[in-house]
Design an enzyme around this catalytic site. Sequence first.
Site, mmCIF file in Angstrom:
data_model
loop_
_atom_site.group_PDB
_atom_site.id
_atom_site.type_symbol
_atom_site.label_atom_id
_atom_site.label_comp_id
_atom_site.label_asym_id
_atom_site.label_seq_id
_atom_site.Cartn_x
_atom_site.Cartn_y
_atom_site.Cartn_z
ATOM 1 N N GLY A 1 -3.256 66.108 -63.140
ATOM 2 C CA GLY A 1 -2.991 64.936 -62.331
ATOM 3 C C GLY A 1 -2.142 63.813 -63.211
ATOM 4 N N ARG B 1 -1.871 58.910 -66.678
ATOM 5 C CA ARG B 1 -1.578 57.698 -66.975
ATOM 6 C C ARG B 1 -0.334 57.152 -66.305
ATOM 7 N NH1 ARG B 1 1.613 59.172 -72.642
ATOM 8 N NH2 ARG B 1 2.406 61.168 -71.968
ATOM 9 N N LYS C 1 4.216 54.056 -65.857
ATOM 10 C CA LYS C 1 3.743 55.272 -66.779
ATOM 11 C C LYS C 1 3.129 54.430 -67.936
ATOM 12 C CE LYS C 1 4.976 59.545 -69.211
ATOM 13 N NZ LYS C 1 5.821 60.672 -69.463
ATOM 14 N N GLY D 1 -4.723 57.530 -71.458
ATOM 15 C CA GLY D 1 -4.273 56.699 -70.163
ATOM 16 C C GLY D 1 -2.786 55.763 -70.737
ATOM 17 N N ARG E 1 9.237 53.637 -63.668
ATOM 18 C CA ARG E 1 9.872 54.671 -63.198
ATOM 19 C C ARG E 1 10.090 55.107 -61.743
ATOM 20 N NH1 ARG E 1 7.399 60.151 -65.977
ATOM 21 N NH2 ARG E 1 5.463 60.248 -64.628
ATOM 22 N N ASP F 1 3.503 71.759 -63.651
ATOM 23 C CA ASP F 1 3.247 70.259 -63.436
ATOM 24 C C ASP F 1 4.503 69.350 -63.900
ATOM 25 O OD1 ASP F 1 2.075 71.159 -65.991
ATOM 26 O OD2 ASP F 1 1.864 69.043 -66.345
ATOM 27 N N ASN F 2 5.332 69.714 -64.478
ATOM 28 C CA ASN F 2 6.500 68.968 -64.827
ATOM 29 C C ASN F 2 7.632 69.696 -64.339
ATOM 30 O OD1 ASN F 2 5.087 67.758 -66.666
ATOM 31 N ND2 ASN F 2 5.601 68.679 -68.464
HETATM 32 P P1 AMP Z 1 2.751 66.402 -69.685
HETATM 33 O O1 AMP Z 1 2.779 67.831 -70.102
HETATM 34 O O2 AMP Z 1 3.089 65.542 -70.908
HETATM 35 O O3 AMP Z 1 3.526 65.969 -68.590
HETATM 36 O O4 AMP Z 1 1.096 66.099 -69.700
HETATM 37 C C1 AMP Z 1 0.022 66.895 -69.009
HETATM 38 C C2 AMP Z 1 -0.982 66.248 -68.353
HETATM 39 O O5 AMP Z 1 -1.668 65.408 -69.343
HETATM 40 C C3 AMP Z 1 -0.670 65.340 -67.359
HETATM 41 O O6 AMP Z 1 -1.370 65.449 -66.429
HETATM 42 C C4 AMP Z 1 -0.589 63.960 -67.753
HETATM 43 O O7 AMP Z 1 -1.062 62.891 -66.842
HETATM 44 C C5 AMP Z 1 -1.768 64.135 -69.005
HETATM 45 N N1 AMP Z 1 -1.570 63.283 -70.081
HETATM 46 C C6 AMP Z 1 -0.648 63.224 -70.993
HETATM 47 N N2 AMP Z 1 -0.886 62.237 -71.860
HETATM 48 C C7 AMP Z 1 -1.840 61.475 -71.614
HETATM 49 C C8 AMP Z 1 -2.553 60.388 -71.888
HETATM 50 N N3 AMP Z 1 -2.192 59.659 -73.091
HETATM 51 N N4 AMP Z 1 -3.772 59.743 -71.152
HETATM 52 C C9 AMP Z 1 -3.936 60.322 -69.949
HETATM 53 N N5 AMP Z 1 -3.351 61.493 -69.748
HETATM 54 C C10 AMP Z 1 -2.457 61.864 -70.196
HETATM 55 MG MG MG Z 2 3.618 66.010 -66.764
#
Ligand code: AMP
Ligand code: MG
Length: 655
Positions: free
Chosen positions: A141, A144, A165, A178, A229, A337-338
């Site tokens: 989800g 942040r 973000k 977050g 964004r 998720d990306n």
């Molecule tokens: P990413 O692969 O960077 O897109 O992140 C994977 C997951 O981790 C996503 O659900 C992001 O929202 C969550 N996430 C990454 N960094 C943070 C952060 N600093 N605080 C909260 N959630 C994070």
């Molecule tokens: Mg992501």
Amino acid sequence: MAAATTTTTSGSSPLEKGTTLRDLPKSWHFTSSLPPDPLFPTPADSHKTPRDEIGPRQVRNALFSWVRPETQKDPELLAVSPTALRDLGLALSEAETDDFKQMAAGNKIFGWDEETLSGEGYPWAQCYGGFQFGDWAGQLGDGRAISLFEAKNPQTGVQYEVQLKGAGLTPYSRFADGKAVLRSSIREFVVSEALNALRIPTTRAVALTLLPHSRVRRETMEPGAIVVRMAQSWLRFGNFDLLRARGDRENMRRLATYIAEDVFGGWEKLPGRLDDPDKPTNSLEPKRGVSEKEIQGPEGTEENRFTRLYREIVRRNAATVAKWQAYGFMNGVLNTDNTSILGLSIDFGPFAFMDNFDPAYTPNHDDHFLRYSYRNQPTIIWWNLVRLAEALGELMGAGASVDDPTFITSGVVSEDAAIPLIARAETLITQAGEEYKAVFLTEYKQLMTARLGLRVFRESDFDTLFSTLLDTLEALSLDFNLFFRRISALRIADIATDEARAAAATRFFYKEGLTITSTPAEEAAARERLGEWLALWRARVVADWGTLTDWGTGPASSPVSAAAEDARIAAMKAVNPNFVPRGWILDEVIRRVEKEGERDVLKRVMHLALHPFEDSWAGREFEDGVVYEGDAEEELRWTADVPRTARAMQCSCSS
Ligand code: AMP
Ligand code: MG
């Protein structure tokens, strides 16, 4: 060191045509169409809850949670993208207003009245899951990211969902904070707009804000930041993955329907069946705008509307990954998720543009198995699409029965019904796989044809020209994007003989030579190898451009007229960027902003990212009637060889 960036407005710029943030037409279709987190069923329920009590937990039967950004003290707006503001429908001057600055920091919420606890809409964070590095990771989800509203550009009619973000904890923050650090925010801010300027589908970046009181713990303590964004949709494959993992059939159908109707603009906009008799032969582009009844597909497949939805997602992602390959772009973390439903480049962590060509390169320092390396990207996006197909498989496999009331409520209840459903779904997925390959190849060939300055693609080009070039670039460790820019300006007359070609080959080497240790014999062999390829390329250019009679007559010695050469060079420069935001450039910008307090350098790097195909920038007037002062020394450095120690850098996922 660098000259200040000052711009002078001559006349009324089109960038001033937009509206104010306040007047921008806003909507909340996503949140009114899909189910909210049951713990906070209304915005008021969320708003009444103290901000620090809205923390990480499992959220079921929902696509999102209402959650407001955290309040920030003394935010500093560091930079904006004038192009993104224009595309959103805002006047450039709007970025100077307090409304905009507070919105960009998460301090101003549109559509909501704090006094009466009511309004048209409220910020939200999405609920999704994902496969990370091949393993199911459960609920992820927006940990942040917080979306504020959707806005429709009154001039273009294009709608964007505007999101922050780094705006604070949400129910999806898991074990993290977050926040986003300035370093990764600068990277995302620049690359989003650079990709868009290269015509590669991507989410966009509107603004970058520094949070002076926010210190964020990563490997070290770092300053925090927020990126504003926008995207036409932030939905990812992971939204479907999570619904499937939880067996949430009802929301699966709702979400798929929302995407077709609201994101893609209606079921009739989706592709019709591939074997449509009215479709022009040899056209990969299926007819659109066909009604459900006409859709049967090849014998026995019964392509229903959900299959057509899946195929649209397949096609978009195939085209995007082809563009990444043609431009040497790597996301670095292509988890589901990306991966965007719209086929956008999304969620920029350890991304990179290729320096010296190496198919096994990954910018992700932690990707030990090279899962997300350059050469794996097309396979991995297909892998992700198969996960999506597994989620949508029941709706696709149901064929013409998809709207039977018992199927809607209970799915297939007997094994007898399940067997043909699964068989049909498998056939459809296999067919979609073929379509994926076909769209990918068509797009890739078209881009490479253009990047090499050819007017038509010939089947033999793939092996003779494309593959031999990539092998040569790899063998000689030559820079991928510089190669295309440098060959753009090469004249046919200058590579007419073996000697001339071997001499011309040097222009593709790094300034220090092939490598710092290469011997004269190795250099000569490399020049010869590249010269042989230039002979093949020259023959193809002559074949495509030399026979044109309407270009006037050229020098007697050249089979291509001077006018045709000029046209070819201009066409090549329009597709081969002079500027790409390499890792080392972004590192330099980060250091100068973070450690040396510079600000204008962000404007300059953004200007180059937004106008990547120019020969030079400083002192020139751009299409918007604005004279760009720039910094001539800096732009020469940023478009020259990548410094030797900064090639093929890697970075970690920490952002
Ligand atoms: P990413 O692969 O960077 O897109 O992140 C994977 C997951 O981790 C996503 O659900 C992001 O929202 C969550 N996430 C990454 N960094 C943070 C952060 N600093 N605080 C909260 N959630 C994070
Ligand atoms: Mg992501």
